[in-house]
Motif scaffolding. Structure first.
Motif, short mmCIF file in Angstrom:
data_model
loop_
_atom_site.label_atom_id
_atom_site.label_comp_id
_atom_site.label_asym_id
_atom_site.label_seq_id
_atom_site.Cartn_x
_atom_site.Cartn_y
_atom_site.Cartn_z
N ASP A 221 55.53 -48.39 38.10
CA ASP A 221 55.34 -49.83 38.32
C ASP A 221 56.41 -50.39 39.24
OD1 ASP A 221 53.10 -49.84 36.72
OD2 ASP A 221 54.17 -50.50 34.92
N ILE A 222 57.65 -49.97 39.02
CA ILE A 222 58.74 -50.43 39.89
C ILE A 222 58.53 -49.93 41.31
CG2 ILE A 222 61.22 -50.20 40.36
CD1 ILE A 222 61.67 -50.15 37.32
N TYR A 223 58.16 -48.67 41.43
CA TYR A 223 57.91 -48.05 42.74
C TYR A 223 56.83 -48.82 43.50
CZ TYR A 223 56.51 -44.26 45.98
OH TYR A 223 56.19 -43.50 47.09
N ALA B 81 51.74 -41.36 49.70
CA ALA B 81 50.42 -41.60 50.27
C ALA B 81 49.37 -41.71 49.18
CB ALA B 81 50.06 -40.48 51.25
N SER B 82 49.49 -40.87 48.15
CA SER B 82 48.52 -40.89 47.05
C SER B 82 48.56 -42.21 46.30
CB SER B 82 48.80 -39.72 46.09
OG SER B 82 48.61 -38.48 46.73
N THR B 83 49.76 -42.77 46.15
CA THR B 83 49.90 -44.04 45.45
C THR B 83 49.12 -45.14 46.17
OG1 THR B 83 52.08 -43.40 44.59
CG2 THR B 83 51.55 -45.75 44.59
N PHE B 84 49.25 -45.19 47.48
CA PHE B 84 48.53 -46.21 48.24
C PHE B 84 47.02 -45.97 48.20
CE2 PHE B 84 52.67 -47.28 49.92
CZ PHE B 84 52.57 -48.65 50.11
N GLU C 141 75.18 -55.68 57.85
CA GLU C 141 74.00 -56.07 57.07
C GLU C 141 72.83 -56.35 58.00
OE1 GLU C 141 72.06 -56.51 53.79
OE2 GLU C 141 74.14 -57.04 53.34
N LYS C 142 71.66 -55.84 57.62
CA LYS C 142 70.46 -56.08 58.41
C LYS C 142 69.34 -56.52 57.47
CE LYS C 142 71.55 -52.88 62.17
NZ LYS C 142 71.67 -53.90 63.24
N SER C 143 68.55 -57.47 57.91
CA SER C 143 67.51 -58.02 57.05
C SER C 143 66.38 -57.04 56.79
CB SER C 143 66.93 -59.30 57.69
OG SER C 143 66.34 -59.00 58.96
N ASN C 144 66.27 -55.99 57.62
CA ASN C 144 65.17 -55.04 57.44
C ASN C 144 65.55 -53.87 56.54
OD1 ASN C 144 66.86 -53.80 59.29
ND2 ASN C 144 65.20 -52.96 60.54
N PHE C 145 66.75 -53.87 55.96
CA PHE C 145 67.17 -52.80 55.05
C PHE C 145 66.56 -53.01 53.67
CE2 PHE C 145 71.44 -51.36 57.12
CZ PHE C 145 70.74 -50.97 58.25
N LYS C 146 65.89 -51.97 53.15
CA LYS C 146 65.24 -52.04 51.84
C LYS C 146 65.55 -50.77 51.05
CE LYS C 146 63.39 -55.81 53.32
NZ LYS C 146 63.91 -57.11 52.85
N VAL C 147 65.42 -50.85 49.72
CA VAL C 147 65.63 -49.70 48.86
C VAL C 147 64.39 -49.49 47.99
CG1 VAL C 147 66.97 -48.69 46.97
CG2 VAL C 147 68.12 -49.96 48.80
N ILE C 148 63.82 -48.29 48.06
CA ILE C 148 62.69 -47.92 47.20
C ILE C 148 62.98 -46.53 46.64
CG2 ILE C 148 60.21 -47.61 46.97
CD1 ILE C 148 59.82 -49.26 49.50
N PRO C 149 63.40 -46.42 45.40
CA PRO C 149 63.65 -45.08 44.82
C PRO C 149 62.34 -44.38 44.50
CG PRO C 149 63.99 -46.77 43.17
CD PRO C 149 63.70 -47.50 44.45
N HIS C 150 62.45 -43.08 44.28
CA HIS C 150 61.28 -42.30 43.87
C HIS C 150 60.90 -42.63 42.42
CE1 HIS C 150 61.23 -40.00 47.48
NE2 HIS C 150 62.31 -39.30 47.22
N TYR C 151 59.72 -42.17 42.04
CA TYR C 151 59.33 -42.15 40.63
C TYR C 151 58.70 -40.79 40.37
CZ TYR C 151 54.26 -42.29 41.32
OH TYR C 151 52.97 -41.96 41.65
N TYR D 183 65.77 -43.32 30.26
CA TYR D 183 66.40 -43.95 31.43
C TYR D 183 65.46 -43.93 32.63
CZ TYR D 183 70.32 -45.38 34.39
OH TYR D 183 71.16 -46.09 35.21
N ILE D 184 64.81 -42.80 32.85
CA ILE D 184 63.86 -42.69 33.96
C ILE D 184 62.68 -43.63 33.75
CG2 ILE D 184 62.29 -41.15 35.18
CD1 ILE D 184 65.34 -40.74 35.73
N ASP D 185 62.16 -43.66 32.52
CA ASP D 185 61.03 -44.54 32.22
C ASP D 185 61.38 -46.01 32.43
OD1 ASP D 185 59.39 -42.42 31.58
OD2 ASP D 185 59.68 -42.59 29.41
N THR D 186 62.64 -46.35 32.24
CA THR D 186 63.07 -47.75 32.35
C THR D 186 63.34 -48.15 33.80
OG1 THR D 186 64.08 -47.65 30.16
CG2 THR D 186 64.78 -49.46 31.61
#
Length: 524
Positions: free
Chosen positions: A504-506, A27-30, A308-318, A496-499
């Motif tokens: 930015d990726i998140y 929430a803070s990011t947004f 497979e479903k078109s609404n499946f997404k992946v967003i890892p933490h940062y 590794y985490i920084d990369t």
């Protein structure tokens, strides 16, 4: 035009685990990107004014995130309650009516005796404001509990089933002392049997039978109508709000389901049964504009089950650490902390799922070889007393220390040579991310999900087979005996985490998902 963002959480508090921390950060990011952002909570908690205030002061949430609560607003408060005035210190003399008081050891609470009979239990908050009062009959059965807000206003009465000591009826009150919601519970299983809503004239406006969701959906629709603007995105972050999201429909709101935990029951293999708390989300996946997972591995495991479903997404933490000006002392401590080459650390909820007893058992083998090795366990949970007993039984009181909850995990990780994770299952293992970010390599079981996404075995940490306590001990011994290798692993862990897990990726992934659901909802 940016949509208004709404994140559904059943509850928010100060001492919580990874899910809450991740949701606050989300929430803070947004909010930081200029989105109007709300967190909507559905639990009853008179302490929300304090919680809101402290979350901002502790830099756990962006100042522009608005936390709204259903019970506050059904009780007549059109805006989130703030600490507009100091809390009211309770008068024990008034509350006890002059009867005998017996302070409960280790608690800010008192038992009241009227002519020898135990009649009340008075619980105070840390600031000595009134929390609740329990009432007892002559047979010492609890008859009811009254719960108060910070200023001494009665907010809820729970009438108890005598034999089960569980609520049968709960009534919630506004500041005028008028009921706005009544709820009947089955005391055997705590399931809701009936909910009634009242107006200011105490007339019934709504009745719900065997339904603990529809009144929440109605409130959510009210929020979207009044605060959502032209377009909104609603995200369910907790499984207790999945039913709300599934039953909610609004022409101006897109829906996102975000899974923070494993979807599997024992033995936590990809073909295991679906966890009970996740079933509802699985059954309603097609109703969501997006279903977000934290790892590719979990998404792929779900695809094997449902296709497979078109609404499946992946967003890892940062993860990143940022201190507000008044926190510079803590930041200074962190920047000057010397890593203790004889210290391993754990930051975790103390539950059976986390299997911290495995670490204690392994540490017995470690101490046999390295007598001055230390382990700090930071966290709280229902296994705390069991862990304490195990530590005592293994005669490890001089080596293993239960330190309680910490609001500053970064500081803890910076002190340790390595950290450990032995969970049966995870949704992402945020503790691994936080540890590696702080250049502290992790020794982890190959747990679904998360550790294998971040840890490259023998490069930036160690991955070992689940429940292999002997190998867990061996890896800890290696770290203690080769501290320079451990530090080199830590440097690689941070890189590794920084990369691969940076902010930015998140942000990029979240913006892509929000843009996609907006197109799907409003232009499809």
């Amino acid at each position: 035009m940016k949509p208004t963002m709404f994140f559904l959480m059943n509850s928010i508090d100060l001492a919580r685990g990874g899910l809450t921390r991740a949701s606050l950060k989300q929430a803070s990011t947004f909010a930081g990107m200029g989105y109007k952002t709300y967190m909507l909570t559905f639990n009853f908690n008179p302490r929300y004014p304090i919680i809101r205030n402290k979350l901002v002061k502790m830099n756990k949430i962006h100042k522009d995130v608005i936390i709204r609560n259903m019970y506050e607003e059904l009780g007549g408060h059109s805006n989130p309650l703030a600490l507009h005035s100091p809390s009211k210190k309770a008068s024990l003399t008034e509350l006890s009516r002059g009867h005998a008081l017996d302070k409960r050891e280790g608690h800010n609470a008192y038992r009241v005796y009227e002519n020898g009979m135990y009649t009340k239990y008075i619980s105070l908050n840390d600031d000595d404001s009134l929390n609740f009062i329990d009432y007892f009959n002559e047979s010492r059965y609890r008859t009811k509990r009254e719960t108060y807000d910070l200023w001494g206003n009665l907010k809820k009465i729970a009438y108890m089933d005598y034999s089960l000591n569980a609520p049968r009826q709960l009534i919630y009150y506004n500041n005028k002392g008028k009921a706005f919601l009544a709820q009947w519970n089955n005391p055997n299983n705590d399931k809701v049997q009936r909910i009634l809503l009242f107006d200011d004239n105490l007339s019934i406006t709504d009745t719900y039978v065997n339904d603990d969701t529809s009144h929440k959906v109605k409130w959510l629709k009210y929020i979207i109508d009044n605060f959502g603007g032209e377009k909104s995105v609603v995200v369910s972050d907790t499984r207790s709000t999945d039913d709300v999201l599934a039953k909610f429909s609004h022409p101006d709101a897109a829906k996102i389901w975000r899974l923070h935990s494993s979807h599997l029951k024992k033995p936590y293999t990809f073909d295991a049964e679906i966890a009970t708390k996740v079933k509802l989300g699985f059954e309603n996946m097609d109703k969501f504009d997006a279903a977000v997972f934290l790892t590719e591995e979990q998404k792929n495991d779900v695809i094997q089950r449902v296709g497979e479903k078109s609404n499946f997404k992946v967003i890892p933490h940062y993860h990143e650490y940022s201190a507000k000006p008044f926190q510079q002392t803590i930041k200074s401590i962190m920047s000057t902390t010397t890593r203790n080459e004889k210290l391993g650390v754990i930051v975790s909820r103390l539950s059976t799922l986390k299997q911290i007893n495995h670490v204690v058992e392994a540490f017995g083998m470690v101490v046999d070889k390295i007598p001055d090795a230390k382990l700090e366990i930071w966290g709280t949970g229902d296994q705390e007393s069991n862990l304490k007993d195990l530590i005592n039984k293994m005669k490890l009181k001089e080596n293993i220390f239960l330190k309680g909850y910490t609001h500053y995990p970064d500081q803890i990780y910076k002190q340790g040579l390595f950290s450990i994770l032995t969970s049966k299952s995870e949704g992402f293992a945020l503790s691994v991310l936080e540890s590696m970010y702080n250049k502290t390599p992790v020794i982890s079981y190959k747990t679904k999900y998360g550790p294998t996404d971040m840890i490259v075995d023998k490069e930036n940490g160690f991955l070992i087979e689940k429940n292999n306590i002997e190998e867990l001990a061996n890896k800890m011994i290696y770290m203690f005996e080769h501290p320079e290798d451990a530090k080199k692993m830590g440097i690689k862990a941070k890189k590794y985490i920084d990369t691969y897990f940076n902010k930015d990726i998140y942000i990029q992934k979240w913006l892509e998902v929000v843009d996609e659901v907006m197109v799907k909802k409003f232009n499809g």
